[in-house]
Design a protein around this motif. Structure first.
Motif, short mmCIF file in Angstrom:
data_model
loop_
_atom_site.label_atom_id
_atom_site.label_comp_id
_atom_site.label_asym_id
_atom_site.label_seq_id
_atom_site.Cartn_x
_atom_site.Cartn_y
_atom_site.Cartn_z
N ASN A 147 0.71 -1.25 0.22
CA ASN A 147 0.10 0.08 -0.02
C ASN A 147 0.85 1.31 -0.03
O ASN A 147 1.57 1.52 0.97
CB ASN A 147 -0.87 0.00 1.38
CG ASN A 147 -1.66 0.91 1.17
OD1 ASN A 147 -1.78 2.01 0.41
ND2 ASN A 147 -2.79 1.08 2.43
N PRO A 148 1.04 2.13 -1.04
CA PRO A 148 1.87 3.12 -1.16
C PRO A 148 1.30 4.31 -0.26
O PRO A 148 2.28 5.15 0.03
CB PRO A 148 1.79 3.89 -2.62
CG PRO A 148 0.52 3.08 -3.04
CD PRO A 148 0.15 1.77 -2.25
N ASN A 149 -0.01 4.28 0.34
CA ASN A 149 -0.35 5.27 1.29
C ASN A 149 0.15 5.17 2.71
O ASN A 149 0.22 5.91 3.51
CB ASN A 149 -1.61 5.47 1.43
CG ASN A 149 -2.45 5.92 -0.09
OD1 ASN A 149 -1.54 6.61 -0.64
ND2 ASN A 149 -3.50 5.35 -0.52
N ARG A 150 0.74 3.79 3.15
CA ARG A 150 1.01 3.31 4.34
C ARG A 150 2.53 4.02 4.49
O ARG A 150 3.55 3.46 3.87
CB ARG A 150 1.11 2.10 4.38
CG ARG A 150 1.45 1.38 5.94
CD ARG A 150 1.18 0.09 6.00
NE ARG A 150 1.45 -0.80 5.30
CZ ARG A 150 0.57 -1.58 4.46
NH1 ARG A 150 -0.76 -1.57 5.01
NH2 ARG A 150 0.87 -2.47 3.66
N THR A 151 2.98 4.77 5.47
CA THR A 151 4.15 5.10 5.72
C THR A 151 5.07 4.54 6.56
O THR A 151 6.22 4.38 6.67
CB THR A 151 4.11 7.06 6.10
OG1 THR A 151 3.26 7.07 7.39
CG2 THR A 151 3.37 7.76 5.02
#
Length: 49
Positions: free
Chosen positions: A23-27
């Motif tokens: 998930n690219p939104n998970r930092t």
């Protein structure tokens, strides 16, 4: 287009038991309590990269 996969590694023994979609939104790295078949108990599993 295929989704990139990330493994979840057991914090106790280090085995990589589970895979999830990236998930690219998970930092931050994902941490979930899951069952480890090598340890035989529920342990904390962390996302590897």
């Amino acid at each position: 287009m295929a989704q990139k996969k990330i493994a979840l590694a057991c914090s106790a023994c280090g085995s990589r038991n589970y895979t999830i979609g990236a998930n690219p939104n998970r930092t931050e790295r994902l941490e979930v309590k899951k069952f480890c078949k090598f340890c035989g108990e529920h342990t904390l599993h962390r996302e590897t990269r």
